[in-house]
Design a protein around this motif. Structure first.
Motif, PDB file in Angstrom:
ATOM      1  N   GLU A   1      25.679  87.578 -29.138  1.00  0.00           N
ATOM      2  CA  GLU A   1      26.195  87.405 -27.779  1.00  0.00           C
ATOM      3  C   GLU A   1      26.969  86.102 -27.668  1.00  0.00           C
ATOM      4  OE1 GLU A   1      22.610  89.748 -25.370  1.00  0.00           O
ATOM      5  OE2 GLU A   1      22.513  87.583 -25.654  1.00  0.00           O
ATOM      6  N   LEU A   2      26.411  85.040 -28.233  1.00  0.00           N
ATOM      7  CA  LEU A   2      27.048  83.730 -28.199  1.00  0.00           C
ATOM      8  C   LEU A   2      28.404  83.758 -28.903  1.00  0.00           C
ATOM      9  CD1 LEU A   2      26.870  80.691 -27.544  1.00  0.00           C
ATOM     10  CD2 LEU A   2      25.715  80.399 -29.726  1.00  0.00           C
ATOM     11  N   PHE A   3      28.437  84.350 -30.084  1.00  0.00           N
ATOM     12  CA  PHE A   3      29.677  84.418 -30.847  1.00  0.00           C
ATOM     13  C   PHE A   3      30.749  85.182 -30.081  1.00  0.00           C
ATOM     14  CE2 PHE A   3      32.516  86.592 -33.802  1.00  0.00           C
ATOM     15  CZ  PHE A   3      33.059  85.504 -34.460  1.00  0.00           C
TER      16      PHE A   3
ATOM     17  N   LEU B   1      38.040  91.289 -32.195  1.00  0.00           N
ATOM     18  CA  LEU B   1      36.641  91.055 -32.558  1.00  0.00           C
ATOM     19  C   LEU B   1      36.003  92.312 -33.130  1.00  0.00           C
ATOM     20  CD1 LEU B   1      35.213  88.827 -29.712  1.00  0.00           C
ATOM     21  CD2 LEU B   1      35.314  88.299 -32.124  1.00  0.00           C
ATOM     22  N   ALA B   2      36.323  93.442 -32.540  1.00  0.00           N
ATOM     23  CA  ALA B   2      35.762  94.707 -33.027  1.00  0.00           C
ATOM     24  C   ALA B   2      36.154  94.923 -34.491  1.00  0.00           C
ATOM     25  CB  ALA B   2      36.240  95.872 -32.156  1.00  0.00           C
ATOM     26  N   THR B   3      37.407  94.636 -34.801  1.00  0.00           N
ATOM     27  CA  THR B   3      37.877  94.778 -36.179  1.00  0.00           C
ATOM     28  C   THR B   3      37.181  93.771 -37.095  1.00  0.00           C
ATOM     29  OG1 THR B   3      40.014  95.547 -35.374  1.00  0.00           O
ATOM     30  CG2 THR B   3      39.921  94.762 -37.652  1.00  0.00           C
ATOM     31  N   GLU B   4      37.119  92.503 -36.644  1.00  0.00           N
ATOM     32  CA  GLU B   4      36.487  91.459 -37.456  1.00  0.00           C
ATOM     33  C   GLU B   4      35.021  91.754 -37.733  1.00  0.00           C
ATOM     34  OE1 GLU B   4      36.935  87.644 -35.597  1.00  0.00           O
ATOM     35  OE2 GLU B   4      39.124  87.684 -35.775  1.00  0.00           O
ATOM     36  N   LEU B   5      34.329  92.283 -36.730  1.00  0.00           N
ATOM     37  CA  LEU B   5      32.890  92.538 -36.860  1.00  0.00           C
ATOM     38  C   LEU B   5      32.576  93.960 -37.315  1.00  0.00           C
ATOM     39  CD1 LEU B   5      31.690  90.689 -33.630  1.00  0.00           C
ATOM     40  CD2 LEU B   5      31.660  89.847 -35.990  1.00  0.00           C
TER      41      LEU B   5
ATOM     42  N   PRO C   1      32.568  99.136 -32.940  1.00  0.00           N
ATOM     43  CA  PRO C   1      33.438  99.754 -31.931  1.00  0.00           C
ATOM     44  C   PRO C   1      33.685  98.793 -30.757  1.00  0.00           C
ATOM     45  CG  PRO C   1      31.468 101.097 -32.347  1.00  0.00           C
ATOM     46  CD  PRO C   1      31.317  99.841 -33.108  1.00  0.00           C
ATOM     47  N   GLN C   2      34.837  98.929 -30.124  1.00  0.00           N
ATOM     48  CA  GLN C   2      35.176  98.075 -28.986  1.00  0.00           C
ATOM     49  C   GLN C   2      34.154  98.208 -27.854  1.00  0.00           C
ATOM     50  OE1 GLN C   2      39.179  98.139 -27.482  1.00  0.00           O
ATOM     51  NE2 GLN C   2      40.064  98.192 -29.547  1.00  0.00           N
ATOM     52  N   ASP C   3      33.657  99.406 -27.624  1.00  0.00           N
ATOM     53  CA  ASP C   3      32.664  99.606 -26.562  1.00  0.00           C
ATOM     54  C   ASP C   3      31.404  98.787 -26.816  1.00  0.00           C
ATOM     55  OD1 ASP C   3      34.315 101.286 -25.160  1.00  0.00           O
ATOM     56  OD2 ASP C   3      33.408 103.132 -25.921  1.00  0.00           O
ATOM     57  N   GLU C   4      31.031  98.648 -28.071  1.00  0.00           N
ATOM     58  CA  GLU C   4      29.846  97.854 -28.400  1.00  0.00           C
ATOM     59  C   GLU C   4      30.107  96.367 -28.147  1.00  0.00           C
ATOM     60  OE1 GLU C   4      26.804  96.982 -32.127  1.00  0.00           O
ATOM     61  OE2 GLU C   4      28.087  98.761 -32.192  1.00  0.00           O
ATOM     62  N   ILE C   5      31.311  95.906 -28.473  1.00  0.00           N
ATOM     63  CA  ILE C   5      31.675  94.513 -28.211  1.00  0.00           C
ATOM     64  C   ILE C   5      31.646  94.253 -26.709  1.00  0.00           C
ATOM     65  CG2 ILE C   5      33.484  92.761 -28.416  1.00  0.00           C
ATOM     66  CD1 ILE C   5      32.164  93.511 -31.108  1.00  0.00           C
ATOM     67  N   LYS C   6      32.186  95.171 -25.916  1.00  0.00           N
ATOM     68  CA  LYS C   6      32.180  95.034 -24.454  1.00  0.00           C
ATOM     69  C   LYS C   6      30.754  94.995 -23.918  1.00  0.00           C
ATOM     70  CE  LYS C   6      36.594  97.323 -23.625  1.00  0.00           C
ATOM     71  NZ  LYS C   6      37.241  98.509 -23.064  1.00  0.00           N
ATOM     72  N   LYS C   7      29.895  95.832 -24.480  1.00  0.00           N
ATOM     73  CA  LYS C   7      28.500  95.867 -24.039  1.00  0.00           C
ATOM     74  C   LYS C   7      27.795  94.537 -24.347  1.00  0.00           C
ATOM     75  CE  LYS C   7      24.182  98.363 -24.621  1.00  0.00           C
ATOM     76  NZ  LYS C   7      23.444  99.370 -25.348  1.00  0.00           N
ATOM     77  N   ILE C   8      28.035  94.008 -25.521  1.00  0.00           N
ATOM     78  CA  ILE C   8      27.428  92.729 -25.911  1.00  0.00           C
ATOM     79  C   ILE C   8      27.950  91.609 -25.004  1.00  0.00           C
ATOM     80  CG2 ILE C   8      27.286  91.006 -27.762  1.00  0.00           C
ATOM     81  CD1 ILE C   8      27.406  93.463 -29.731  1.00  0.00           C
TER      82      ILE C   8
END
Length: 154
Positions: free
Chosen positions: A111-113, A128-132, A135-142
């Motif tokens: 979350e911090l990152f 970020l989704a690509t780097e990590l 999926p983009q939806d997961e990044i948005k959720k975090i």
């Protein structure tokens, strides 16, 4: 406003203020948090707090929008307090020391990152989704979870 808010009852006054200023205030909040859902949650918080301040806001000569911005800033203070704690390496910002922060300390490392990457380093969610490799939806959720941590920490 077209009507004298101080002469109508509280719920009608709040409704009139909402109708007149909510869109502008949402735009203001969105510029700070850069997420529509989170901005809407902050907008709801402002209008939930409005009844406590209604007498002050509806006085003749008071700039209602300015007062709404002040309420929003008060609620967004926790968001702003996270800035110095993110160790930002960015061409536009100095390298800041990491210091204890009651908001960021409650976030998971992920979350911090994501929070610091999006809001202080200006990375896009897709990047970020690509780097990590998520999926983009997961990044948005975090990211939403990180904002929930900030709101709950107060």
């Amino acid at each position: 406003m077209n009507q004298d808010i101080s002469l109508i009852n509280a719920s009608s006054a709040i409704r009139a203020i909402y109708d007149e200023y909510a869109a502008m205030l949402l735009g203001y909040i969105f510029e700070v948090v850069k997420d529509k859902n989170i901005a809407e949650q902050y907008l709801v918080s402002v209008f939930n707090e409005l009844p406590e301040h209604l007498n002050d806001i509806t006085q003749p000569g008071v700039n209602i929008y300015h007062r709404l911005q002040l309420l929003a800033r008060k609620l967004l203070t926790d968001f702003f307090e996270t800035i110095p704690a993110c160790n930002i390496v960015n061409d536009n910002l100095p390298d800041l020391p990491i210091r204890p922060n009651k908001f960021l300390d409650r976030m998971s490392k992920e979350e911090l990152f994501i929070f610091c990457s999006v809001y202080y380093s200006g990375k896009r969610i897709g990047t970020l989704a690509t780097e990590l490799n998520k999926p983009q939806d997961e990044i948005k959720k975090i990211l939403q979870q990180a904002f929930a941590v900030i709101r709950k920490a107060t």
